[in-house]
Design a protein around this motif. Structure first.
Motif, mmCIF file in Angstrom:
data_model
loop_
_atom_site.group_PDB
_atom_site.id
_atom_site.type_symbol
_atom_site.label_atom_id
_atom_site.label_comp_id
_atom_site.label_asym_id
_atom_site.label_seq_id
_atom_site.Cartn_x
_atom_site.Cartn_y
_atom_site.Cartn_z
ATOM 1 N N UNK A 54 1.123 -1.397 0.016
ATOM 2 C CA UNK A 54 -0.207 0.023 0.018
ATOM 3 C C UNK A 54 0.796 1.366 0.082
ATOM 4 N N UNK A 55 2.123 1.189 0.633
ATOM 5 C CA UNK A 55 3.011 2.524 0.337
ATOM 6 C C UNK A 55 3.950 2.578 -0.824
ATOM 7 N N UNK A 56 3.898 1.803 -1.752
ATOM 8 C CA UNK A 56 4.641 1.569 -3.079
ATOM 9 C C UNK A 56 4.470 2.886 -3.593
ATOM 10 N N UNK A 57 3.123 3.286 -3.821
ATOM 11 C CA UNK A 57 2.791 4.588 -4.686
ATOM 12 C C UNK A 57 3.567 5.885 -4.052
ATOM 13 N N UNK A 58 3.367 5.945 -2.671
ATOM 14 C CA UNK A 58 3.774 7.076 -2.057
ATOM 15 C C UNK A 58 5.412 7.040 -2.192
ATOM 16 N N UNK A 59 5.984 5.856 -2.151
ATOM 17 C CA UNK A 59 7.566 5.881 -2.323
ATOM 18 C C UNK A 59 8.126 6.043 -3.544
ATOM 19 N N UNK A 60 7.263 5.710 -4.660
ATOM 20 C CA UNK A 60 7.665 6.125 -5.901
ATOM 21 C C UNK A 60 7.664 7.635 -6.051
ATOM 22 N N UNK A 61 6.493 8.129 -5.683
ATOM 23 C CA UNK A 61 6.371 9.697 -5.758
ATOM 24 C C UNK A 61 7.377 10.589 -5.225
ATOM 25 N N UNK A 62 8.031 9.963 -4.089
ATOM 26 C CA UNK A 62 9.155 10.681 -3.254
ATOM 27 C C UNK A 62 10.244 10.460 -4.045
ATOM 28 N N UNK A 63 10.755 9.425 -4.497
ATOM 29 C CA UNK A 63 12.063 9.011 -5.319
ATOM 30 C C UNK A 63 11.913 9.477 -6.906
ATOM 31 N N UNK A 64 11.026 9.107 -7.486
ATOM 32 C CA UNK A 64 11.213 9.663 -8.963
ATOM 33 C C UNK A 64 10.801 10.973 -9.321
ATOM 34 N N UNK A 65 11.504 11.488 -10.113
ATOM 35 C CA UNK A 65 11.107 12.949 -10.669
ATOM 36 C C UNK A 65 9.647 13.233 -11.258
ATOM 37 N N UNK A 66 9.295 12.497 -11.894
ATOM 38 C CA UNK A 66 7.845 12.554 -12.404
ATOM 39 C C UNK A 66 6.899 11.373 -12.234
ATOM 40 N N UNK A 67 5.790 11.498 -12.766
ATOM 41 C CA UNK A 67 4.737 10.282 -12.625
ATOM 42 C C UNK A 67 5.071 9.507 -14.169
ATOM 43 N N UNK A 69 7.998 8.849 -16.027
ATOM 44 C CA UNK A 69 9.050 7.835 -16.313
ATOM 45 C C UNK A 69 9.930 7.462 -14.946
ATOM 46 N N UNK A 70 10.171 6.356 -14.951
ATOM 47 C CA UNK A 70 11.213 5.951 -13.888
ATOM 48 C C UNK A 70 10.509 4.554 -13.276
ATOM 49 N N UNK A 71 11.365 3.889 -12.599
ATOM 50 C CA UNK A 71 10.856 2.727 -12.125
ATOM 51 C C UNK A 71 11.281 2.459 -10.636
ATOM 52 N N UNK A 72 10.697 1.945 -9.849
ATOM 53 C CA UNK A 72 11.279 1.368 -8.337
ATOM 54 C C UNK A 72 11.288 -0.051 -8.591
ATOM 55 N N UNK A 73 12.425 -0.680 -8.194
ATOM 56 C CA UNK A 73 12.656 -2.118 -8.234
ATOM 57 C C UNK A 73 12.473 -2.710 -6.752
ATOM 58 N N UNK A 74 11.683 -3.586 -6.689
ATOM 59 C CA UNK A 74 11.305 -4.305 -5.174
ATOM 60 C C UNK A 74 11.490 -5.680 -5.300
ATOM 61 N N UNK A 75 12.240 -6.250 -4.425
ATOM 62 C CA UNK A 75 12.288 -7.742 -4.082
ATOM 63 C C UNK A 75 11.072 -8.022 -3.309
ATOM 64 N N UNK A 76 10.363 -8.912 -3.782
ATOM 65 C CA UNK A 76 9.107 -9.508 -3.246
ATOM 66 C C UNK A 76 9.154 -10.995 -3.400
ATOM 67 N N UNK A 77 8.110 -11.734 -2.386
ATOM 68 C CA UNK A 77 8.012 -12.968 -2.415
ATOM 69 C C UNK A 77 7.929 -13.631 -3.899
#
Length: 100
Positions: A54-67, A69-77
């Protein structure tokens, strides 16, 4: 070396790099990357930050310059995923890094 390969596969799939090749993966190894010219910034986090789905979208907004382009890479199960796939599958775990 495997986590780096998964990260680079996501970058390749999203069109940020052309290709990459791992040389001597069983030892220290090195990676040769064919750049596409689209990478402005690529960060791998040395501390693996835990994140809930539920917090991925908020984290993406903080780290990436715009909506746009750019991607956050996450290690998941479910494996190493970009944020779009992690949101779609409703999974989270640890942020590996991001690129734009």
């Amino acid at each position: 070396m495997h986590v780096i390969s998964f990260f680079l596969n996501i970058m390749k799939y999203r069109g940020y790099i052309k290709n990459f090749e791992v040389h001597d993966p069983h030892r220290v190894g090195r990676i040769a990357i064919d750049l596409q010219g689209r990478v402005n910034d690529c960060r791998a986090l040395t501390y693996r930050q835990d994140i809930k789905a539920k917090d991925i979208e908020k984290y993406k907004t903080l780290k990436l310059p715009t909506r746009q382009w750019g991607y956050v890479v996450i290690s998941t199960p479910d494996g190493v995923l970009d944020y779009e796939e992690a949101i779609r599958r409703n999974v989270g775990r640890q942020v590996l890094g991001y690129f734009h």
